[in-house]
Design a protein around this motif. Structure first.
Motif, PDB file in Angstrom:
ATOM      1  N   ASP A   1       0.859  -1.174   0.000  1.00  0.00           N
ATOM      2  CA  ASP A   1       0.000   0.000   0.000  1.00  0.00           C
ATOM      3  C   ASP A   1       0.894   1.221   0.000  1.00  0.00           C
ATOM      4  O   ASP A   1       2.015   1.182   0.544  1.00  0.00           O
ATOM      5  CB  ASP A   1      -0.925   0.006   1.210  1.00  0.00           C
ATOM      6  CG  ASP A   1      -2.108   0.944   1.019  1.00  0.00           C
ATOM      7  OD1 ASP A   1      -2.790   1.245   2.008  1.00  0.00           O
ATOM      8  OD2 ASP A   1      -2.340   1.400  -0.118  1.00  0.00           O
ATOM      9  N   TYR A   2       0.402   2.309  -0.593  1.00  0.00           N
ATOM     10  CA  TYR A   2       1.207   3.509  -0.769  1.00  0.00           C
ATOM     11  C   TYR A   2       0.415   4.759  -0.414  1.00  0.00           C
ATOM     12  O   TYR A   2      -0.816   4.802  -0.544  1.00  0.00           O
ATOM     13  CB  TYR A   2       1.653   3.638  -2.235  1.00  0.00           C
ATOM     14  CG  TYR A   2       2.523   2.503  -2.723  1.00  0.00           C
ATOM     15  CD1 TYR A   2       1.964   1.375  -3.302  1.00  0.00           C
ATOM     16  CD2 TYR A   2       3.909   2.578  -2.607  1.00  0.00           C
ATOM     17  CE1 TYR A   2       2.759   0.332  -3.752  1.00  0.00           C
ATOM     18  CE2 TYR A   2       4.712   1.541  -3.059  1.00  0.00           C
ATOM     19  CZ  TYR A   2       4.130   0.424  -3.630  1.00  0.00           C
ATOM     20  OH  TYR A   2       4.931  -0.612  -4.069  1.00  0.00           O
ATOM     21  N   ALA A   3       1.128   5.790   0.000  1.00  0.00           N
ATOM     22  CA  ALA A   3       0.530   7.103   0.123  1.00  0.00           C
ATOM     23  C   ALA A   3       0.126   7.576  -1.269  1.00  0.00           C
ATOM     24  O   ALA A   3       0.812   7.280  -2.261  1.00  0.00           O
ATOM     25  CB  ALA A   3       1.529   8.075   0.747  1.00  0.00           C
ATOM     26  N   ASP A   4      -0.964   8.309  -1.344  1.00  0.00           N
ATOM     27  CA  ASP A   4      -1.451   8.763  -2.650  1.00  0.00           C
ATOM     28  C   ASP A   4      -0.391   9.581  -3.386  1.00  0.00           C
ATOM     29  O   ASP A   4      -0.295   9.516  -4.611  1.00  0.00           O
ATOM     30  CB  ASP A   4      -2.717   9.599  -2.467  1.00  0.00           C
ATOM     31  CG  ASP A   4      -3.925   8.755  -2.093  1.00  0.00           C
ATOM     32  OD1 ASP A   4      -4.911   9.331  -1.590  1.00  0.00           O
ATOM     33  OD2 ASP A   4      -3.892   7.527  -2.295  1.00  0.00           O
ATOM     34  N   SER A   5       0.410  10.320  -2.643  1.00  0.00           N
ATOM     35  CA  SER A   5       1.388  11.216  -3.266  1.00  0.00           C
ATOM     36  C   SER A   5       2.518  10.480  -3.986  1.00  0.00           C
ATOM     37  O   SER A   5       3.226  11.093  -4.782  1.00  0.00           O
ATOM     38  CB  SER A   5       1.989  12.145  -2.207  1.00  0.00           C
ATOM     39  OG  SER A   5       2.607  11.386  -1.186  1.00  0.00           O
TER      40      SER A   5
ATOM     41  N   LYS B   1       2.049   7.080  -5.274  1.00  0.00           N
ATOM     42  CA  LYS B   1       1.546   5.978  -6.106  1.00  0.00           C
ATOM     43  C   LYS B   1       1.951   6.166  -7.560  1.00  0.00           C
ATOM     44  O   LYS B   1       1.850   7.262  -8.104  1.00  0.00           O
ATOM     45  CB  LYS B   1       0.023   5.893  -5.996  1.00  0.00           C
ATOM     46  CG  LYS B   1      -0.464   5.248  -4.720  1.00  0.00           C
ATOM     47  CD  LYS B   1      -1.997   5.176  -4.682  1.00  0.00           C
ATOM     48  CE  LYS B   1      -2.469   4.534  -3.382  1.00  0.00           C
ATOM     49  NZ  LYS B   1      -3.955   4.531  -3.268  1.00  0.00           N
TER      50      LYS B   1
END
Length: 120
Positions: A57-61, A63
């Motif tokens: 999973d990743y931070a939106d910033s 991805k």
């Protein structure tokens, strides 16, 4: 248990860096591994996380630009950072949730932090 992070540095916008974080010491099992970052005057934020079986999973910033991976045989987590932006400038900290024996609960361990600076 100790975590040793490496791979930070200075790079121009659009460039790439690869961070590594190796755990050593008494290790029975490692659950989730992750990377966080903290810029001056900003709260530490989660950048990416990977479970033991490889779910990520990743931070939106980040991805589409960053990729987290792990090598369980080496107790190491990686962060491949591509298309870096000046706003990615921060100290990056690795984190691993480690169980030191069959009979113990797991705990979170942190690396010492590695500076990533992206120039415009």
């Amino acid at each position: 248990v100790q975590l040793q992070a490496s791979g930070g540095g200075l790079v121009q916008a659009g460039g790439s860096l690869r961070l590594s974080c190796a755990a050593s010491g008494r290790i029975f099992n490692i659950n989730a591994m992750g990377w966080h970052r903290q810029a001056p005057g900003v709260q530490r934020e989660l950048v990416a996380i990977i479970t033991y079986d490889g779910n990520t999973d990743y931070a939106d910033s980040v991805k589409g630009r960053f990729t987290i991976s792990r090598d369980n045989a080496k107790n190491t987590v990686y962060l491949q950072m591509n298309n870096l932006k000046p706003e990615d400038t921060a100290v990056y900290y690795c984190n691993q949730n480690i169980q030191t024996s069959r009979w113990s609960y797991s705990s979170d361990y942190w690396g010492q932090g590695t500076q990533v600076t992206v120039s415009s």
